[in-house]
Design an enzyme around this catalytic site. Structure first.
Site, mmCIF file in Angstrom:
data_model
loop_
_atom_site.group_PDB
_atom_site.id
_atom_site.type_symbol
_atom_site.label_atom_id
_atom_site.label_comp_id
_atom_site.label_asym_id
_atom_site.label_seq_id
_atom_site.Cartn_x
_atom_site.Cartn_y
_atom_site.Cartn_z
ATOM 1 N N GLU A 163 -2.718 -9.483 3.428
ATOM 2 C CA GLU A 163 -2.948 -10.010 4.782
ATOM 3 C C GLU A 163 -4.414 -9.954 5.176
ATOM 4 O O GLU A 163 -4.757 -10.254 6.322
ATOM 5 C CB GLU A 163 -2.123 -9.209 5.794
ATOM 6 C CG GLU A 163 -2.745 -7.901 6.272
ATOM 7 C CD GLU A 163 -2.872 -6.827 5.213
ATOM 8 O OE1 GLU A 163 -3.656 -5.878 5.400
ATOM 9 O OE2 GLU A 163 -2.179 -6.908 4.181
ATOM 10 N N HIS A 211 -3.989 -5.406 -0.111
ATOM 11 C CA HIS A 211 -3.602 -5.952 1.189
ATOM 12 C C HIS A 211 -3.686 -7.479 1.193
ATOM 13 O O HIS A 211 -4.768 -8.051 1.397
ATOM 14 C CB HIS A 211 -4.501 -5.375 2.289
ATOM 15 C CG HIS A 211 -4.167 -3.971 2.644
ATOM 16 N ND1 HIS A 211 -3.404 -3.639 3.749
ATOM 17 C CD2 HIS A 211 -4.470 -2.800 2.033
ATOM 18 C CE1 HIS A 211 -3.263 -2.318 3.801
ATOM 19 N NE2 HIS A 211 -3.895 -1.804 2.773
ATOM 20 N N CYS A 247 0.829 -1.207 0.000
ATOM 21 C CA CYS A 247 0.000 0.000 0.000
ATOM 22 C C CYS A 247 0.866 1.261 0.000
ATOM 23 O O CYS A 247 1.494 1.559 -1.000
ATOM 24 C CB CYS A 247 -0.978 -0.044 1.169
ATOM 25 S SG CYS A 247 -2.425 1.005 0.914
#
Length: 391
Positions: A350, A348, A263
């Site tokens: 995760e 993202h 990001c």
């Protein structure tokens, strides 16, 4: 625009207003703490994960509007925190259910908001507002449960500082370095510009030793720890004025250590290599964005949260290649760098609570570190999540 909601938690419902900088004013009912707050109005299309969204440091200073009509139906839990407290400035939803249903919940969503002093509004037509923002672009807004006129609130929204051109990572970075976990695998130094807890957990699942350092930390102090790899985290704000961070990334590239950015970290890596970044019309925020892996031809359903993006036209093919693209608008979602061992993602991997399509990126980075640094990777970890594709 006016809407009402049949919410009830046994407390008196005060009136509230949401006013946008373009003059739009909607009425609803107060949620959470009573008062006034403001920021850049953005929306998230996720159906679950509202607490993770509220506590994501990348949302610092923003007003979050959820498109899913029912928000709060599973309460709030300490297990669902991405930071120690909410990072958004205000919360906007359509319907707040009368009661939540979740045996793991510690409290209701409103109790959670009141405990942290978070101002919100419910009972508004969030989907109509989303269509409005998509047409007009992101803009500032304010929420108020105080006795203020719509005209006054619109002016306050107009006067609220813009996010463009402002460095905000310093508002959320850790104050002191700390060791998050110790493992038998590679040593990863994490530059914290607003890192989510699940990013750190993702490294822990792969047996890494993880040290987290404040964003402004001098690289020499990090190198004294003898890391095997460097990670530049997500975070809020405009990356372009972050001259110190860009210089740190540039110096990190010169060390020859493997580097991973997510990001904001992805954008900083791009800027350090001479690419451009621009502010998007509305940004990407949700848990349902399709991204194509150009290496495997597979499509991943991804979680996203960003208002800035790397400019495709600025990418030098001798310096980096595009590895992932967004299938909604063809924006850049991933890069592999050619002049150093580096990879970066705009989205993202995760994702918490999900989707989990992109977890393999952490495996890819750990394997890259192992190859470049000749360190062992644990064969099995109790929490390890198997790779689903190759990077």
């Amino acid at each position: 625009m006016t809407a009402t909601s049949s919410l009830s938690t046994g407390t008196t419902r005060d009136s509230a207003k949401l006013a946008l900088a373009d003059g739009t004013v909607v009425e609803g009912v107060a949620l959470g703490t009573r008062g006034l707050t403001g920021g850049e109005l953005c929306f998230n299309t996720s159906m679950t994960g509202y607490q993770e969204i509220m506590t994501d440091p990348s949302y610092w200073g923003q007003l979050m509007m959820m498109t899913q009509p029912h928000i709060g139906n599973y309460g709030a839990s300490a297990e669902d925190m991405e930071a120690d407290e909410p990072m958004i400035e205000g919360f906007i939803i359509r319907d707040y259910p009368r009661r939540h249903s979740n045996t793991q919940a510690d409290e209701t969503l409103e109790q959670f908001m009141q405990r942290f002093g978070l101002v919100g509004i419910a009972g508004v037509d969030t989907r109509a507002l989303v269509r409005h923002v998509r047409d007009k672009g992101v803009m500032n807004a304010v929420i108020s449960s105080d006795e203020l006129s719509g005209e006054t609130l619109v002016q306050k929204a107009k006067d609220w500082p813009s996010m463009a051109g402002h460095e905000l990572a310093s508002k959320v970075t850790v104050e002191e370095p700390y060791t998050f976990c110790e493992g038998s695998g590679p040593r990863i130094a994490v530059y914290d510009f607003g890192v989510k807890k699940n990013i750190l957990r993702s490294f822990r699942r792969r047996g890494c030793t993880v040290k987290v350092v404040p964003g402004p930390t001098d690289l020499s102090a990090v190198l004294d720890w003898n890391p095997d790899g460097l990670f530049f985290s997500n975070g809020p704000g405009d990356p372009r004025p972050m001259d110190g961070a860009i210089e740190t990334v540039s110096d990190a590239i010169d060390t020859g250590l493997p580097i991973f950015g997510i990001c904001l970290g992805h954008q900083l890596m791009a800027l350090a290599e001479g690419f451009d970044v621009y502010k998007m019309h509305v940004g990407h925020r949700g848990a349902n964005h399709p991204v194509k892996n150009l290496d495997t031809e597979q499509v991943e359903v991804t979680t996203q949260n960003h208002g800035f993006v790397v400019d495709l036209e600025s990418i030098d093919p001798e310096v980096a290649r595009v590895t992932h693209v967004n299938l909604n608008d063809d924006t850049i979602e991933g890069l592999r760098f050619k002049q150093f061992a580096g990879m970066s993602l705009q989205y993202h991997p995760e994702a918490s609570p999900g989707p989990h399509d992109s977890h393999y990126h952490f495996d890819a980075f750990v394997e890259l570190v192992a190859e470049e640094r000749d360190v062992a990777v644990p064969e099995e970890e109790a929490e390890r999540i198997p790779a689903v594709a190759s990077a």
